[in-house]
Design a protein around this motif. Structure first.
Motif, PDB file in Angstrom:
ATOM      1  N   ARG B 226       0.816  -1.202   0.000  1.00 32.76           N
ATOM      2  CA  ARG B 226       0.000   0.000   0.000  1.00 32.76           C
ATOM      3  C   ARG B 226       0.857   1.262   0.000  1.00 32.76           C
ATOM      4  O   ARG B 226       0.651   2.167  -0.793  1.00 32.76           O
ATOM      5  CB  ARG B 226      -0.944  -0.013   1.217  1.00 32.76           C
ATOM      6  N   GLU B 227       1.846   1.308   0.900  1.00 29.88           N
ATOM      7  CA  GLU B 227       2.591   2.564   1.027  1.00 29.88           C
ATOM      8  C   GLU B 227       3.517   2.799  -0.161  1.00 29.88           C
ATOM      9  O   GLU B 227       3.786   3.934  -0.527  1.00 29.88           O
ATOM     10  CB  GLU B 227       3.350   2.650   2.352  1.00 29.88           C
ATOM     11  N   GLY B 230       0.917   1.860  -3.856  1.00 26.54           N
ATOM     12  CA  GLY B 230      -0.363   2.550  -3.902  1.00 26.54           C
ATOM     13  C   GLY B 230      -1.553   1.636  -4.111  1.00 26.54           C
ATOM     14  O   GLY B 230      -2.694   2.091  -4.171  1.00 26.54           O
ATOM     15  N   ILE B 231      -1.316   0.327  -4.222  1.00 23.89           N
ATOM     16  CA  ILE B 231      -2.432  -0.628  -4.291  1.00 23.89           C
ATOM     17  C   ILE B 231      -3.216  -0.579  -2.981  1.00 23.89           C
ATOM     18  O   ILE B 231      -2.624  -0.476  -1.910  1.00 23.89           O
ATOM     19  CB  ILE B 231      -1.895  -2.062  -4.534  1.00 23.89           C
ATOM     20  N   PRO B 335       8.109   7.790  -0.956  1.00 23.72           N
ATOM     21  CA  PRO B 335       6.886   7.656  -1.746  1.00 23.72           C
ATOM     22  C   PRO B 335       5.820   8.654  -1.323  1.00 23.72           C
ATOM     23  O   PRO B 335       5.582   8.849  -0.129  1.00 23.72           O
ATOM     24  CB  PRO B 335       6.437   6.218  -1.469  1.00 23.72           C
ATOM     25  N   HIS B 336       5.210   9.311  -2.304  1.00 26.94           N
ATOM     26  CA  HIS B 336       4.020  10.115  -2.054  1.00 26.94           C
ATOM     27  C   HIS B 336       4.244  11.182  -0.986  1.00 26.94           C
ATOM     28  O   HIS B 336       3.339  11.505  -0.228  1.00 26.94           O
ATOM     29  CB  HIS B 336       2.850   9.215  -1.652  1.00 26.94           C
ATOM     30  N   GLY B 337       5.488  11.671  -0.894  1.00 23.90           N
ATOM     31  CA  GLY B 337       5.742  12.778   0.028  1.00 23.90           C
ATOM     32  C   GLY B 337       5.791  12.396   1.492  1.00 23.90           C
ATOM     33  O   GLY B 337       5.731  13.257   2.366  1.00 23.90           O
ATOM     34  N   LEU B 338       5.906  11.107   1.795  1.00 22.40           N
ATOM     35  CA  LEU B 338       5.991  10.701   3.199  1.00 22.40           C
ATOM     36  C   LEU B 338       7.359  11.059   3.766  1.00 22.40           C
ATOM     37  O   LEU B 338       8.348  11.106   3.057  1.00 22.40           O
ATOM     38  CB  LEU B 338       5.785   9.186   3.331  1.00 22.40           C
ATOM     39  N   THR B 342       7.357   9.763  11.747  1.00 29.10           N
ATOM     40  CA  THR B 342       5.999  10.265  11.826  1.00 29.10           C
ATOM     41  C   THR B 342       5.773  10.844  13.208  1.00 29.10           C
ATOM     42  O   THR B 342       5.830  10.123  14.206  1.00 29.10           O
ATOM     43  CB  THR B 342       5.011   9.121  11.560  1.00 29.10           C
TER      44      THR B 342
END
Lengths: 345, 345
Positions: B226-227, B230-231, B335-338, B342
């Motif tokens: 997923r991370e 993107g699935i 990925p994706h701006g991560l 956190t």
């Protein structure tokens, strides 16, 4: 023709009203058991919707009564395993039918180890009730639809009754009187239009978010939407979402925000950030700022304590799952060939 | 150009090998703390991949040492809350950076309540290590890619080292000697072809299943896919899947079966049933009958104990997530701006 599922969703107000006296009575011995000196924590075994009720208990009992709630891994209690030691634990099984073999196995292990066991079930003559020291009946009559709705809300109600005996819940007397009416009003409002949640129909996937008590509502929302409408719905608490899965949000995916029990500035910032990555957004909340950000705002009454608001928060998801399933031509009373009692273990 | 992520996946064998002596040494005081008379259960606080490592611990410690493991709800320990009582608990925080504020908060609450605390972290000078009684270092060097890979495997390894001190794990001496080589061979085999997992690229959604130790592998597989790619990947244990979510399997969705640690007739029947509802299937297993049912069979060595097989089982998912992300043009190292740490709580 009204489906069995819609009838059972509409019966929820009456169901809560009807179980109040019995539940209060049965909550007393359950709470007494949890107050025993040798009980340090509560382990709950459950599957599916009942596991989401267990999450509600985890946040409700953890914050008010400050009782640690652990969710069981029933596999460890299955055939061929020597189950973990339960010293210090009280054990609760939540099962509508009382016949999920792996949930029964966890309670049986508790009994074998001399640990106190509570059954939350709709069938006081079930195998689960039989192995328990204390039985708390859901008492809402037969649930025939595969998807749990009235038994789910009844489970939350029973857990709140137990929690209130351990540490008073805010607004208890007023809310228990008002709850059936609030449930009825919310149900009617959400079911009034068949098209209310249609914007989610093209989503294909959906991410549900909530924290604390709202996390249990988000989990149940995702489960209902997935099992009924077939949308690939998954629930996250905001920190877990930020740890990677946020990457899979996409402009074609729906977002379901449950913020009934707990809204602050950070929740607003989070929703704003999530919206930028997502498609259509549903927000279930009493907070006007949050509702203003949603494509489908689902307003809740503003004056509710969190424990009650989190109960109401699941009703819009039940309605959305029902309507989206109908729209997709799913046989909602037995979707996709599922059967009511799951005997897999 | 080889990405940082691919380098770190390939470093895993060396990382395990390098941390073996230190880990064994540090596992001793951690195990001693868990054996204390006043410790009835272990509560683990973690997020993301570390939470999947906590699931590994739940099944590993629960079945061998028969120690009950509870996964913490860190929200209960956050600002403004009086945290649950931890009497009877030992508490462990798992965090690569040691700087997840909500994981640190759980350990701080344990300390404030006089309960023993263990930190599993890659940074022995982190805030998490500071509030712990015992620190177990991952000791695998800096991890720069956002997606945790070598620190995830190192966490499992550290947990196995602790578990082995509490109750001997089958094949321990032989396996600790063989593991680095097995990890290297599995990694090389899975990364050798860039197209190996391409059949999943059109899936859009993916359901990962596994039970017991394999459930932790399925959860980590879903998270990585997923991370990175993107699935919309989600993990279930078979009984939870049967309780409703099975309805959302569809012929266009992928299926990822982790059956490394535990295969029996029921597992085969389940996979057969799930395949009928799903699209392309990946099976990670040493069982030939199960592999024969898959579109992408990922064979594991046949002679491994479950605790070791479940470690190897995550490597194919790391490889699949990497390759599918590359194929989709994702910047795999961020990925994706991560970002790596956190700080949401």
């Amino acid at each position: 023709m009204t489906t069995q599922l819609e009838r059972e969703i509409r019966e929820q107000a009456e169901a809560l009203s009807g179980r109040r006296a019995l539940g209060d009575e049965q909550a007393a011995p359950a709470a007494a058991l949890l107050r025993r000196d040798d009980v340090d924590y509560l382990m709950i075994a459950a599957r599916g919707s009942s596991d989401n009720a267990a999450r509600y208990a985890q946040y409700l009992l953890g914050s008010g009564a400050r009782l640690t709630v652990a969710l069981a891994a029933p596999w460890l209690f299955g055939a061929g395993h020597r189950p973990p030691r339960l010293h210090g634990a009280a054990v609760m099984g939540i099962s509508q039918s009382g016949r999920s073999p792996d949930v029964v196995a966890v309670l049986a292990a508790a009994r074998a180890q001399g640990r106190p066991a509570i059954a939350l079930t709709n069938d006081p003559a079930s195998p689960l009730a039989e192995v328990a020291d204390v039985v708390v009946e859901l008492g809402v009559g037969a649930e025939r639809s595969v998807a749990a709705t009235k038994t789910y809300l009844a489970s939350l109600h029973a857990l709140a009754q137990i929690a209130h005996r351990l540490a008073p819940l805010p607004g208890w007397d007023e809310m228990t009187a008002r709850l059936p009416g609030l449930v009825a009003a919310t149900t009617n409002a959400q079911l009034a239009s068949r098209e209310r949640f249609d914007v989610l129909a093209q989503s294909g996937r959906l991410t549900a978010v909530g924290r604390g008590l709202d996390f249990s509502a988000a989990c149940e929302a995702a489960l209902k939407l997935r099992e009924l409408s077939g949308i690939a719905a998954e629930a996250f608490s905001p920190p877990d979402l930020a740890h990677g899965p946020i990457a899979a949000l996409d402009p074609k995916g729906g977002l379901w925000v449950s913020a009934a029990a707990d809204v602050d500035q950070r929740a607003l910032e989070l929703l704003t950030a999530l919206r930028r990555r997502s498609g259509r957004t549903v927000a279930v909340s009493a907070d006007d700022r949050l509702l203003a950000l949603a494509d489908v705002p689902v307003p809740l009454p503003a004056d509710l304590p969190g424990w009650a608001a989190a109960m109401l928060a699941v009703i819009p998801a039940q309605a959305a799952a029902l309507r989206l399933a109908e729209r997709a031509g799913v046989a909602v009373d037995s979707p996709h060939g599922l059967s009511k009692i799951t005997l897999t273990s």
